[in-house]
Enzyme design. Structure first.
Site, PDB file in Angstrom:
ATOM      1  N   GLY A  37       0.814  -1.214   0.000  1.00 38.06           N
ATOM      2  CA  GLY A  37       0.000   0.000   0.000  1.00 38.06           C
ATOM      3  C   GLY A  37       0.847   1.264   0.000  1.00 38.06           C
ATOM      4  N   TYR A 146      -0.613 -17.360  -4.177  1.00 38.78           N
ATOM      5  CA  TYR A 146      -1.759 -16.455  -4.099  1.00 38.78           C
ATOM      6  C   TYR A 146      -3.068 -17.230  -4.177  1.00 38.78           C
ATOM      7  CZ  TYR A 146      -4.746 -12.412  -5.149  1.00 38.78           C
ATOM      8  OH  TYR A 146      -5.728 -11.452  -5.123  1.00 38.78           O
TER       9      TYR A 146
END
Length: 328
Positions: A37, A146
């Protein structure tokens, strides 16, 4: 005032969710460790009396003061470049992080929504993909870190729902794009737009006939918001079913940017899905939801965002440093 914790708050989708919930009158607690982020995504919220930010890694024990009504778990690398560089962290946030947040939801008696993904379907043998399809996933391939992290998230969430009676929601997110994406993170939209901005040829993997379906971020957020407030505990696809080939999409981006690049072809990565299109019949029936923003308009808004970034912001968007996390 309802209180909501949003993890991954400084990420692309997490920051848009923070905006939406603040606008809806919630007290929002954002949590992020900035591994993928960017604080820039939430700077505009830091002075808002109804927003609080906690810098924290959700794979460590989580403590939040006072009551919580809702938790949205969006902390995770979400792009191939990121999760291939930090595979252990990707698995940990999907397993340890989810476990911690489910425990917090139990303690606070909060409803929790977890962010799953269309990657749970792998390289699908069914098209389009509906929620009752179990998928075609290579658990030990490069993308497995993932895919399996998200599949585990779904499994442990449903275990908490069935065994503990926890209120749970699961959103399966299909390719989403819009402002605040990070350039060069390996996802199709920012990759193409980054190359266009730099005057480079657009790289297409394989023959370019593989398909994707792109959902604008505002539509995605609307679907997630409605799902959270619904009474449905099982996975729901949220995405735009309007499908296009990667080759055609590359030419759309060249037309949008007004540049003269060529499309160049490289070898297809291992386990790259050949078709990706959501069946959204469940979301339409259950949530009365469907995407509103067409791809031409959404891509225009996204490109305007990238064009408006300063040189420093462009550099930071293109050069994410994972050195502090590689060996963790």
């Amino acid at each position: 005032m309802k209180r909501v914790l949003i993890t991954g708050a400084a990420g692309f989708l997490g920051s848009h969710l923070c905006d939406r919930f603040v606008a809806e009158g919630f007290y929002v607690i954002g949590m992020d460790n900035f591994i993928t982020g960017d604080k820039k995504n939430i700077n505009h919220l830091l002075e808002n009396a109804n927003f609080q930010f906690i810098e924290h890694d959700v794979t460590d024990f989580i403590e939040v003061a006072n009551d919580l009504d809702y938790i949205l778990h969006f902390a995770s690398p979400a792009s191939p470049i990121d999760y291939l560089k930090i595979p252990i962290q990707t698995l940990k946030v999907g397993s340890l992080g989810t476990h911690n947040l489910l425990g917090l939801a139990m303690a606070k008696k909060a409803r929790i929504l977890i962010a799953s993904t269309s990657e749970v379907y792998g390289d699908p043998l069914v098209h389009p993909q509906s929620e009752d399809y179990y998928g075609n996933v290579n658990a030990i391939g490069p993308r497995g870190v993932y895919d399996e992290a998200k599949r585990f998230m779904e499994s442990i969430t449903m275990a908490y729902h069935r065994f503990h009676g926890l209120e749970t929601r699961i959103v399966r997110i299909f390719n989403t794009y819009g402002p605040r994406m990070r350039l060069n993170d390996g996802r199709v939209v920012p990759a193409f737009m980054g190359q266009a901005l730099r005057g480079e040829d657009l790289t297409v993997f394989g023959d370019g006939l593989q398909t994707r379906s792109f959902c604008y971020v505002d539509d995605q957020v609307e679907g997630i918001y409605r799902l959270l407030l619904s009474d449905y505990s099982y996975p729901v696809n949220i995405g735009n079913p309007h499908e296009t080939t990667i080759k055609d999409f590359a030419n759309e981006i060249i037309g949008l940017t007004g540049t003269s690049q060529k499309v160049v072809f490289k070898d297809l990565p291992v386990d790259d899905p050949m078709q990706r299109q959501p069946n959204i019949e469940l979301a339409s029936k259950l949530l009365k939801w469907e995407p509103k923003v067409n791809r031409a308009e959404g891509m225009k808004r996204t490109f305007e965002y990238f064009k408006g970034l300063t040189k420093e912001e462009l550099y930071r968007s293109e050069h994410k440093d994972f050195s502090d996390y590689i060996n963790k």
